[in-house]
Design a protein around this motif. Sequence first.
Motif, PDB file in Angstrom:
ATOM      1  N   ILE A  14       0.866  -1.187   0.000  1.00  0.00           N
ATOM      2  CA  ILE A  14       0.000   0.000   0.000  1.00  0.00           C
ATOM      3  C   ILE A  14       0.897   1.228   0.000  1.00  0.00           C
ATOM      4  CG2 ILE A  14      -1.716   1.331   1.259  1.00  0.00           C
ATOM      5  CD1 ILE A  14      -2.786  -1.159   2.421  1.00  0.00           C
ATOM      6  N   ASN A  15       0.624   2.117  -0.909  1.00  0.00           N
ATOM      7  CA  ASN A  15       1.402   3.351  -0.989  1.00  0.00           C
ATOM      8  C   ASN A  15       0.635   4.466  -0.286  1.00  0.00           C
ATOM      9  OD1 ASN A  15       3.476   5.121  -2.035  1.00  0.00           O
ATOM     10  ND2 ASN A  15       1.827   5.921  -3.307  1.00  0.00           N
ATOM     11  N   VAL A  16       1.253   5.090   0.676  1.00  0.00           N
ATOM     12  CA  VAL A  16       0.637   6.229   1.375  1.00  0.00           C
ATOM     13  C   VAL A  16       1.484   7.460   1.086  1.00  0.00           C
ATOM     14  CG1 VAL A  16      -0.173   7.127   3.560  1.00  0.00           C
ATOM     15  CG2 VAL A  16      -0.104   4.671   3.200  1.00  0.00           C
ATOM     16  N   GLY A  17       0.860   8.480   0.527  1.00  0.00           N
ATOM     17  CA  GLY A  17       1.588   9.696   0.242  1.00  0.00           C
ATOM     18  C   GLY A  17       2.182   9.676  -1.152  1.00  0.00           C
ATOM     19  N   PRO A  18       2.960  10.666  -1.594  1.00  0.00           N
ATOM     20  CA  PRO A  18       3.347  11.851  -0.823  1.00  0.00           C
ATOM     21  C   PRO A  18       2.240  12.897  -0.687  1.00  0.00           C
ATOM     22  CG  PRO A  18       4.285  11.939  -3.021  1.00  0.00           C
ATOM     23  CD  PRO A  18       3.616  10.624  -2.902  1.00  0.00           C
ATOM     24  N   GLN A  19       1.147  12.754  -1.408  1.00  0.00           N
ATOM     25  CA  GLN A  19       0.100  13.775  -1.327  1.00  0.00           C
ATOM     26  C   GLN A  19      -1.073  13.255  -0.519  1.00  0.00           C
ATOM     27  OE1 GLN A  19       0.481  16.737  -2.446  1.00  0.00           O
ATOM     28  NE2 GLN A  19       2.289  16.526  -3.711  1.00  0.00           N
ATOM     29  N   HIS A  20      -0.795  12.660   0.611  1.00  0.00           N
ATOM     30  CA  HIS A  20      -1.857  12.121   1.444  1.00  0.00           C
ATOM     31  C   HIS A  20      -2.122  13.083   2.596  1.00  0.00           C
ATOM     32  CE1 HIS A  20      -3.949   9.350   4.135  1.00  0.00           C
ATOM     33  NE2 HIS A  20      -4.225   8.639   3.069  1.00  0.00           N
ATOM     34  N   PRO A  21      -3.385  13.373   2.884  1.00  0.00           N
ATOM     35  CA  PRO A  21      -3.649  14.381   3.929  1.00  0.00           C
ATOM     36  C   PRO A  21      -3.139  13.980   5.305  1.00  0.00           C
ATOM     37  CG  PRO A  21      -5.668  13.333   3.156  1.00  0.00           C
ATOM     38  CD  PRO A  21      -4.592  12.943   2.209  1.00  0.00           C
ATOM     39  N   THR A  23      -0.263  12.514   6.012  1.00  0.00           N
ATOM     40  CA  THR A  23       1.182  12.336   6.133  1.00  0.00           C
ATOM     41  C   THR A  23       1.900  13.583   6.621  1.00  0.00           C
ATOM     42  OG1 THR A  23       1.372  12.807   3.796  1.00  0.00           O
ATOM     43  CG2 THR A  23       1.375  10.508   4.422  1.00  0.00           C
ATOM     44  N   HIS A  24       1.156  14.624   6.958  1.00  0.00           N
ATOM     45  CA  HIS A  24       1.743  15.839   7.547  1.00  0.00           C
ATOM     46  C   HIS A  24       2.828  16.433   6.671  1.00  0.00           C
ATOM     47  CE1 HIS A  24      -0.231  15.238  11.450  1.00  0.00           C
ATOM     48  NE2 HIS A  24      -0.176  13.990  11.095  1.00  0.00           N
ATOM     49  N   GLY A  25       2.582  16.527   5.417  1.00  0.00           N
ATOM     50  CA  GLY A  25       3.583  17.084   4.526  1.00  0.00           C
ATOM     51  C   GLY A  25       3.780  16.149   3.363  1.00  0.00           C
ATOM     52  N   VAL A  26       4.900  16.325   2.669  1.00  0.00           N
ATOM     53  CA  VAL A  26       5.121  15.462   1.513  1.00  0.00           C
ATOM     54  C   VAL A  26       6.002  14.290   1.930  1.00  0.00           C
ATOM     55  CG1 VAL A  26       4.650  16.937  -0.437  1.00  0.00           C
ATOM     56  CG2 VAL A  26       6.740  17.241   0.826  1.00  0.00           C
ATOM     57  N   GLY A 123      -5.207  14.893  16.995  1.00  0.00           N
ATOM     58  CA  GLY A 123      -6.636  14.673  17.160  1.00  0.00           C
ATOM     59  C   GLY A 123      -7.302  14.418  15.821  1.00  0.00           C
ATOM     60  N   GLY A 124      -6.871  15.184  14.832  1.00  0.00           N
ATOM     61  CA  GLY A 124      -7.420  14.996  13.497  1.00  0.00           C
ATOM     62  C   GLY A 124      -7.117  13.623  12.939  1.00  0.00           C
ATOM     63  N   ASP A 125      -5.900  13.128  13.219  1.00  0.00           N
ATOM     64  CA  ASP A 125      -5.534  11.792  12.764  1.00  0.00           C
ATOM     65  C   ASP A 125      -6.424  10.735  13.393  1.00  0.00           C
ATOM     66  OD1 ASP A 125      -3.522  12.671  11.196  1.00  0.00           O
ATOM     67  OD2 ASP A 125      -1.949  12.392  12.678  1.00  0.00           O
ATOM     68  N   ALA A 126      -6.796  10.976  14.655  1.00  0.00           N
ATOM     69  CA  ALA A 126      -7.639  10.012  15.355  1.00  0.00           C
ATOM     70  C   ALA A 126      -9.089  10.134  14.939  1.00  0.00           C
ATOM     71  CB  ALA A 126      -7.507  10.201  16.870  1.00  0.00           C
ATOM     72  N   GLY A 127      -9.392  11.114  14.115  1.00  0.00           N
ATOM     73  CA  GLY A 127     -10.752  11.272  13.643  1.00  0.00           C
ATOM     74  C   GLY A 127     -11.557  12.306  14.401  1.00  0.00           C
ATOM     75  N   ALA A 128     -10.890  13.083  15.244  1.00  0.00           N
ATOM     76  CA  ALA A 128     -11.598  14.112  16.015  1.00  0.00           C
ATOM     77  C   ALA A 128     -11.213  15.481  15.469  1.00  0.00           C
ATOM     78  CB  ALA A 128     -11.232  14.011  17.488  1.00  0.00           C
ATOM     79  N   SER A 362       2.045  10.603  15.735  1.00  0.00           N
ATOM     80  CA  SER A 362       2.649  10.736  17.059  1.00  0.00           C
ATOM     81  C   SER A 362       4.122  11.095  16.973  1.00  0.00           C
ATOM     82  CB  SER A 362       2.486   9.430  17.842  1.00  0.00           C
ATOM     83  OG  SER A 362       3.406   8.470  17.369  1.00  0.00           O
ATOM     84  N   LEU A 363       4.748  10.844  15.809  1.00  0.00           N
ATOM     85  CA  LEU A 363       6.153  11.245  15.653  1.00  0.00           C
ATOM     86  C   LEU A 363       6.272  12.756  15.485  1.00  0.00           C
ATOM     87  CD1 LEU A 363       7.568   8.512  13.284  1.00  0.00           C
ATOM     88  CD2 LEU A 363       8.064   8.827  15.675  1.00  0.00           C
ATOM     89  N   ASP A 364       5.194  13.390  15.056  1.00  0.00           N
ATOM     90  CA  ASP A 364       5.164  14.838  14.880  1.00  0.00           C
ATOM     91  C   ASP A 364       6.285  15.295  13.954  1.00  0.00           C
ATOM     92  OD1 ASP A 364       4.332  17.393  15.149  1.00  0.00           O
ATOM     93  OD2 ASP A 364       5.354  17.766  17.036  1.00  0.00           O
ATOM     94  N   ILE A 365       6.311  14.741  12.760  1.00  0.00           N
ATOM     95  CA  ILE A 365       7.385  15.094  11.842  1.00  0.00           C
ATOM     96  C   ILE A 365       7.072  16.412  11.152  1.00  0.00           C
ATOM     97  CG2 ILE A 365       8.346  12.833  11.371  1.00  0.00           C
ATOM     98  CD1 ILE A 365       6.468  12.768   8.916  1.00  0.00           C
ATOM     99  N   VAL A 366       8.124  17.150  10.855  1.00  0.00           N
ATOM    100  CA  VAL A 366       8.029  18.317   9.991  1.00  0.00           C
ATOM    101  C   VAL A 366       8.950  18.035   8.818  1.00  0.00           C
ATOM    102  CG1 VAL A 366       8.599  20.732   9.769  1.00  0.00           C
ATOM    103  CG2 VAL A 366       7.439  19.943  11.782  1.00  0.00           C
ATOM    104  N   LEU A 367       8.374  17.885   7.641  1.00  0.00           N
ATOM    105  CA  LEU A 367       9.176  17.432   6.517  1.00  0.00           C
ATOM    106  C   LEU A 367      10.208  18.455   6.088  1.00  0.00           C
ATOM    107  CD1 LEU A 367       9.036  14.731   5.135  1.00  0.00           C
ATOM    108  CD2 LEU A 367       7.039  15.171   6.470  1.00  0.00           C
ATOM    109  N   GLY A 368       9.952  19.711   6.382  1.00  0.00           N
ATOM    110  CA  GLY A 368      10.947  20.729   6.057  1.00  0.00           C
ATOM    111  C   GLY A 368      12.260  20.463   6.751  1.00  0.00           C
TER     112      GLY A 368
END
Lengths: 372, 158
Positions: A14-21, A23-26, A123-128, A362-368
């Motif tokens: 399964i491919n997730v990303g790079p344009q997946h909402p 994935t917190h970035g690309v 929260g958004g990832d968890a659906g809230a 939960s990793l809270d990545i910033v792709l920049g």
Amino acid sequence: MITERRLDTVDMHINVGPQHPATHGVFRMVLRVDGERIVDCVPYIGYLHRGFEKLAENEEFQEVIIHLDRTDYIAQFNNEFCYLMAVEKLLGVKPPERAEYARIILAELNRIVSHLMFYGAFGGDAGAITPFLYAFRERERLQRLFESVSGARLMHFYFRAGGLKEDLPEGFLEEVRRILPVLKQGIDECDTLLTENEVFLSRTVGIGAISAQEAIDYGCTGPILRACGVREDVRRSDPYSLYPTLDFDVPVGKKGDTFDRYLVRVQEMRESIRIVEQCLDRIPEGPFRTPIPRYPHYRVDPGEVYVHTENPRGDYGIYLISRGGVQPFRVKLRSPCFCNLMALPAMLRDAYVADAVMVLGSLDIVLGEVDR
Amino acid sequence: MIGVLKGLVQTWKTHWRKPVTVQYPDERLPLQPRYMGFPGLIWDQAIGEPFCTGCQVCMRYCPTQCMYVTMQDNPKQAAGESKRRKIVETFTIDISRCISCAICVEVCNFDAIEMTHAHERAGYYPDVVPDLPQLLKMSEDFRAQRGQKPARETRDVL
């Protein structure tokens, strides 16, 4: 006679990303799944690569700061703080006390901003959706403060070698004092909204856990490592600036799962408020910048230096080499997100596909910062 | 179940709070005094010419290379009206590339450029590339507005 018939199954990709909402970035990851279980995960990075390290070699020490803002674009003050400590070490200047306190105040407020951003997105990832709105309401108060200080909401470019660009605006400290109790209440509200919510707990507790040894082996730092129960914080273990004089706790988790990472960050926000409160009581009047000859085109003596600070995402390090002159010879960035992200396959092993997004969140990545 | 209910109580309480959202195009929050929009050029009132001499230092240090500046001999200096030997001839800033970092302001030797509050400048070429008169006007408008209060006061919520 009953013969056992087994279905031949093939692992699916399964491919997730790079344009997946989610994935917190690309960011792109390829999951190999056996039914609902993840067998393997391969992260692909580099979609946001801008060549920061090479760009920095062609620009003056002062100009590099604007690129630092754009590495970890949620915790800009923290990045500038780290780089300028490196430059100041090479220059051999010490910022005045007012500037030091102002930097700590802004860096800690920025940590809260960053963790609120995490809170909302998680929260958004968890659906809230609601936590997102709460977190951004609180975040906006601080963003407006930052705008009043630096003139920009995101790319501040406010710290300078030897101090600050200009003094803190009039009434800023009073405004921070006024906002802190409101902010505390806001964080408590966020806390009640999500921390005890059973639906949220069932999505997070025990998901994506790694052991402390594993986290250390992967080079994880920051909340990821602290969630495993390791009390490691650069502000404590290798204190810089005026942090040794400040009183704060380093919250740790127990199991190192997704929920602990969340909880550590929520507690860290409260600790940051404690630090800011102490700084507000102590910040003196006085100059905001130590004069440097030929500022802003100052020359830096040859030498190399490594400085690391505690960013909201972990141990952020700058390795700076100067061969004399106005431009750095080499700027190497030790990015905490990059190292934390490398532990993702270990966290995702044997997790469900639906949890992949939670663990990544939960990793809270910033792709920049990962790709720089 | 208790946790979910606690959250519901929280959202119920928040329901009665004053909203913090501002309906953007109709009402706007005031900009902070230090807000950095796009740069504009300052007019020297005493002599009647720009402060800018066209020395191109901002052009050299601009991280996105969005500026283009040329210099000429100052005709007013020949007439004895001005002390500036050189003066700016053309000055364009490609606003679609400007990142409002204020490096140009910092490196300017003549304090001739400043960050105005202009920020809603989306458009097509060549509208997004102001030339010298437009840049001077941007700064002039900014200075005219500055002492005044914003058109609409914000609600005291943030």
